[in-house]
Write a protein that holds these residues in place. Structure first.
Motif, PDB file in Angstrom:
ATOM      1  N   MET A   1       2.199  13.400   5.723  1.00  0.00           N
ATOM      2  CA  MET A   1       2.312  12.233   6.601  1.00  0.00           C
ATOM      3  C   MET A   1       3.011  12.619   7.908  1.00  0.00           C
ATOM      4  N   GLU A   2       4.060  13.434   7.812  1.00  0.00           N
ATOM      5  CA  GLU A   2       4.769  13.876   9.014  1.00  0.00           C
ATOM      6  C   GLU A   2       3.831  14.632   9.949  1.00  0.00           C
ATOM      7  N   ILE A   3       2.983  15.497   9.384  1.00  0.00           N
ATOM      8  CA  ILE A   3       2.060  16.288  10.209  1.00  0.00           C
ATOM      9  C   ILE A   3       1.018  15.394  10.885  1.00  0.00           C
ATOM     10  N   VAL A   4       0.442  14.480  10.113  1.00  0.00           N
ATOM     11  CA  VAL A   4      -0.630  13.673  10.690  1.00  0.00           C
ATOM     12  C   VAL A   4      -0.088  12.760  11.787  1.00  0.00           C
ATOM     13  N   LYS A   5       1.157  12.330  11.642  1.00  0.00           N
ATOM     14  CA  LYS A   5       1.763  11.503  12.701  1.00  0.00           C
ATOM     15  C   LYS A   5       1.863  12.294  13.999  1.00  0.00           C
ATOM     16  N   GLN A   6       2.224  13.587  13.876  1.00  0.00           N
ATOM     17  CA  GLN A   6       2.339  14.411  15.081  1.00  0.00           C
ATOM     18  C   GLN A   6       0.993  14.645  15.731  1.00  0.00           C
ATOM     19  N   VAL A   7      -0.011  14.926  14.895  1.00  0.00           N
ATOM     20  CA  VAL A   7      -1.355  15.167  15.420  1.00  0.00           C
ATOM     21  C   VAL A   7      -1.878  13.917  16.133  1.00  0.00           C
ATOM     22  N   SER A   8      -1.558  12.746  15.592  1.00  0.00           N
ATOM     23  CA  SER A   8      -2.063  11.542  16.242  1.00  0.00           C
ATOM     24  C   SER A   8      -1.256  11.221  17.500  1.00  0.00           C
ATOM     25  N   ALA A   9       0.039  11.511  17.478  1.00  0.00           N
ATOM     26  CA  ALA A   9       0.845  11.224  18.666  1.00  0.00           C
ATOM     27  C   ALA A   9       0.540  12.200  19.808  1.00  0.00           C
ATOM     28  N   ASN A  10       0.294  13.474  19.473  1.00  0.00           N
ATOM     29  CA  ASN A  10       0.165  14.501  20.521  1.00  0.00           C
ATOM     30  C   ASN A  10      -1.270  14.815  20.919  1.00  0.00           C
ATOM     31  N   ASP A  11      -2.214  14.630  19.997  1.00  0.00           N
ATOM     32  CA  ASP A  11      -3.558  15.148  20.248  1.00  0.00           C
ATOM     33  C   ASP A  11      -4.645  14.079  20.277  1.00  0.00           C
ATOM     34  N   GLY A  12      -4.238  12.821  20.296  1.00  0.00           N
ATOM     35  CA  GLY A  12      -5.212  11.742  20.459  1.00  0.00           C
ATOM     36  C   GLY A  12      -6.093  11.478  19.253  1.00  0.00           C
ATOM     37  N   VAL A  13      -5.762  12.121  18.141  1.00  0.00           N
ATOM     38  CA  VAL A  13      -6.550  11.914  16.933  1.00  0.00           C
ATOM     39  C   VAL A  13      -6.192  10.534  16.359  1.00  0.00           C
ATOM     40  N   TYR A  14      -7.211   9.774  15.947  1.00  0.00           N
ATOM     41  CA  TYR A  14      -6.959   8.404  15.474  1.00  0.00           C
ATOM     42  C   TYR A  14      -6.433   8.419  14.043  1.00  0.00           C
ATOM     43  N   LEU A  15      -5.348   7.696  13.816  1.00  0.00           N
ATOM     44  CA  LEU A  15      -4.651   7.726  12.524  1.00  0.00           C
ATOM     45  C   LEU A  15      -5.242   6.710  11.544  1.00  0.00           C
ATOM     46  N   ALA A  16      -5.639   7.214  10.378  1.00  0.00           N
ATOM     47  CA  ALA A  16      -6.303   6.333   9.402  1.00  0.00           C
ATOM     48  C   ALA A  16      -5.417   5.971   8.222  1.00  0.00           C
ATOM     49  N   ASN A  17      -4.128   6.302   8.292  1.00  0.00           N
ATOM     50  CA  ASN A  17      -3.250   5.939   7.170  1.00  0.00           C
ATOM     51  C   ASN A  17      -2.948   4.444   7.185  1.00  0.00           C
ATOM     52  N   SER A  18      -2.348   3.972   6.084  1.00  0.00           N
ATOM     53  CA  SER A  18      -2.233   2.515   5.965  1.00  0.00           C
ATOM     54  C   SER A  18      -1.163   1.931   6.862  1.00  0.00           C
ATOM     55  N   MET A  19      -0.412   2.784   7.590  1.00  0.00           N
ATOM     56  CA  MET A  19       0.438   2.191   8.615  1.00  0.00           C
ATOM     57  C   MET A  19      -0.447   1.622   9.729  1.00  0.00           C
ATOM     58  N   ASN A  20      -1.698   2.072   9.757  1.00  0.00           N
ATOM     59  CA  ASN A  20      -2.699   1.435  10.604  1.00  0.00           C
ATOM     60  C   ASN A  20      -3.164   0.175   9.872  1.00  0.00           C
ATOM     61  N   SER A  21      -2.797  -0.974  10.387  1.00  0.00           N
ATOM     62  CA  SER A  21      -2.977  -2.192   9.589  1.00  0.00           C
ATOM     63  C   SER A  21      -4.427  -2.676   9.533  1.00  0.00           C
ATOM     64  N   LEU A  22      -5.351  -1.973  10.183  1.00  0.00           N
ATOM     65  CA  LEU A  22      -6.756  -2.358  10.051  1.00  0.00           C
ATOM     66  C   LEU A  22      -7.231  -2.265   8.604  1.00  0.00           C
ATOM     67  N   ARG A  23      -6.713  -1.263   7.884  1.00  0.00           N
ATOM     68  CA  ARG A  23      -7.183  -1.066   6.512  1.00  0.00           C
ATOM     69  C   ARG A  23      -6.825  -2.239   5.609  1.00  0.00           C
ATOM     70  N   VAL A  24      -5.668  -2.813   5.873  1.00  0.00           N
ATOM     71  CA  VAL A  24      -5.244  -3.977   5.086  1.00  0.00           C
ATOM     72  C   VAL A  24      -6.296  -5.093   5.165  1.00  0.00           C
ATOM     73  N   GLU A  25      -6.932  -5.217   6.327  1.00  0.00           N
ATOM     74  CA  GLU A  25      -7.916  -6.296   6.516  1.00  0.00           C
ATOM     75  C   GLU A  25      -9.076  -6.191   5.533  1.00  0.00           C
ATOM     76  N   GLY A  26      -9.505  -4.962   5.254  1.00  0.00           N
ATOM     77  CA  GLY A  26     -10.573  -4.807   4.265  1.00  0.00           C
ATOM     78  C   GLY A  26     -10.042  -4.953   2.847  1.00  0.00           C
ATOM     79  N   GLN A  27      -8.863  -4.366   2.616  1.00  0.00           N
ATOM     80  CA  GLN A  27      -8.317  -4.379   1.258  1.00  0.00           C
ATOM     81  C   GLN A  27      -7.931  -5.785   0.804  1.00  0.00           C
ATOM     82  N   LYS A  28      -7.649  -6.659   1.754  1.00  0.00           N
ATOM     83  CA  LYS A  28      -7.234  -8.012   1.351  1.00  0.00           C
ATOM     84  C   LYS A  28      -8.383  -8.779   0.706  1.00  0.00           C
ATOM     85  N   THR A  29      -9.619  -8.292   0.865  1.00  0.00           N
ATOM     86  CA  THR A  29     -10.742  -9.017   0.256  1.00  0.00           C
ATOM     87  C   THR A  29     -10.696  -8.952  -1.266  1.00  0.00           C
TER      88      THR A  29
END
Ligand SMILES: *Cc1c(COP(=O)(O)O)cnc(C)c1O
Length: 450
Positions: free
Chosen positions: A210-238
């Motif tokens: 998790m620490e690594i992916v946070k850095q990659v998303s903060a520094n390299d513009g890679v879009y973060l797909a972990n659940s701190m991205n609250s978009l996923r909750v929208e699907g899971q709430k179904t």
């Protein structure tokens, strides 16, 4: 900021400061103070339809072929991601999973009305598909609008990466996954490999990935797909909405769910909140979260009425998808448990494997996380919180086929520290009719005799 509509029907909002809002097409994962965001919907717009109209619409769309509404997630599109163009939806017809009546298992443990929501009967074999379809669809829409996103990435205990890899592959978007080396099942590892994701197996645990992916998303513009991205909750709430639908728009007495990063229990509660807000259900169920004893920070906090939270170093558990010591969605989960009179239970390694095996004997094929939830249920019974006639729905989070390694070890009695009370190893025998016949009779008597 690329704004698709002047007045969006859903947006990101800071949980701590509702005044801070962002468009869903902004690349943003946390609020200005570093806290979690949530997706908020224009509930007045949704309330334009009556409860009966929503029910009729959801039922009409279920499993039909009109793109993309046949999916369990996209059949509820207005509640999930109302501003997405249908052509940008990346769906594998996720959701609408079986609500299994556990008649025989229920009878054995003294419950008459026990159900398992088999979320693992899905494209990549876990509930993570429900959230990933939403996230990858939003990314596809952003790319179509000209936002520069070189890749989508996640840290994973195995199932998130499988879902991300599959949906990204279907959409033709590069995916990168960070896995703790040697800590996920073979079936989980081969999924992103086969789907062509860039797979990193790192010498660390989930929290380290998790620490690594946070850095990659903060520094390299890679879009973060972990659940701190609250978009996923929208699907899971179904999942909660679907359970209501499957129970003819009613709620059980209890919902029992395993928890690791705690996005899923937050999502479950969020779906229920919307059902209440729009008048679709009236009874409030209680929620119980099950944790593995080896990774139990929520359980420990619950013991102290959630007054203090301390991250822990999660120890190894057969329930590898919930081996998480510092859950991202802790605060959301505590809120959810407060709203639904929640309880947290924990399960030891031996309890998990024994309960899985026992329930498997009645026709289920449980993953260890579902086993954690089943143990939690047994503890609720022991405490008198769940009674014989109560209606209980257990959220089964993944398909057992993803976790055959631990099942095989259990039945071969090779799991260290575990007795294996219900082992059933294959009988290796000479190919002789007489020997087979004798052994066969012996086994039938032993298992089903008086
Ligand atoms: C991700 C996962 C969980 C835990 O969900 P959280 O949202 O992290 O609490 C449980 N079981 C399985 C099989 C999972 O993949």
């Amino acid at each position: 900021m690329a704004q698709s509509r002047p007045s969006p029907r859903a947006w990101f909002e800071s949980i701590r400061d509702p005044g801070e809002r962002h468009g869903l097409d902004e690349v943003v994962y946390s609020d200005r103070s570093g806290g979690l965001l949530q997706v908020v919907h224009d509930m007045d717009a949704l309330a334009q339809k009556s409860a009966d109209e929503w029910k009729a619409l959801f039922e009409l769309r279920a499993r039909r072929n009109e793109w993309p509404y046949g999916s369990g997630v996209w059949g509820k599109k207005e509640w999930v991601l109302p501003d997405i163009e249908n052509e940008n939806v990346v769906s594998m017809y996720e959701g609408h999973t079986n609500l299994f009546w556990a008649e025989r298992y229920g009878r054995e443990i003294g419950l008459e009305d026990l159900w398992l929501k088999l979320c693992g009967n899905s494209h990549t074999g876990s509930f993570k598909d429900l959230g990933m379809t939403v996230l990858v669809s939003q990314v596809k829409q952003m790319i179509a609008q000209g936002v520069s996103i070189p890749a989508v990435a996640c840290a994973s205990t195995g199932d998130t990466s499988a879902a991300l890899a599959a949906y990204a592959a279907a959409a033709g978007i590069p995916a990168i996954v960070f896995l703790p080396r040697g800590k996920i099942s073979l079936a989980q590892l081969i999924q992103p490999v086969a789907n062509g994701a860039i797979v990193f197996a790192l010498d660390t645990d989930f929290d380290g990935c998790m620490e690594i992916v946070k850095q990659v998303s903060a520094n390299d513009g890679v879009y973060l797909a972990n659940s701190m991205n609250s978009l996923r909750v929208e699907g899971q709430k179904t999942v909660g909405i679907e359970i209501a639908q499957q129970l003819d728009w009613s709620m059980p007495d209890w919902l029992v769910i395993p928890g690791g990063n705690l996005g899923n229990v937050s999502a479950l509660a969020k779906g229920l909140d919307m059902l209440f807000a729009l008048g679709m259900i009236s009874k409030r169920p209680r929620i119980c979260v099950g944790q593995a004893e080896a990774a139990n920070p929520l359980y420990l906090a619950y013991q102290r009425d959630f007054e203090v939270f301390e991250p822990i170093a999660a120890r190894q558990t057969v329930a590898s998808a919930i081996q998480i010591g510092n859950p991202v969605s802790y605060e959301k989960a505590v809120d959810a448990l407060r709203r639904y009179d929640g309880v947290v239970e924990q399960a030891s390694e031996s309890e998990i494997m024994e309960e899985c095996a026992r329930a498997d004997r009645t026709g289920l094929f449980n993953c260890p996380h579902t086993g954690v939830a089943l143990v939690a249920l047994r503890k609720l019974q022991a405490r008198g919180l769940v009674q014989k006639g109560d209606q209980v729905v257990v959220i089964s989070t993944a398909h057992g086929l993803k976790f055959v390694d631990s099942k095989l070890a259990y039945h071969s009695m090779r799991l260290e520290g575990i007795v294996s009370e219900h082992p059933n190893p294959p009988i290796e025998l000479e190919a002789s009719y007489a020997k087979v016949r004798d052994r066969m009779k012996h086994e039938i008597d032993r298992r089903f005799g008086g």
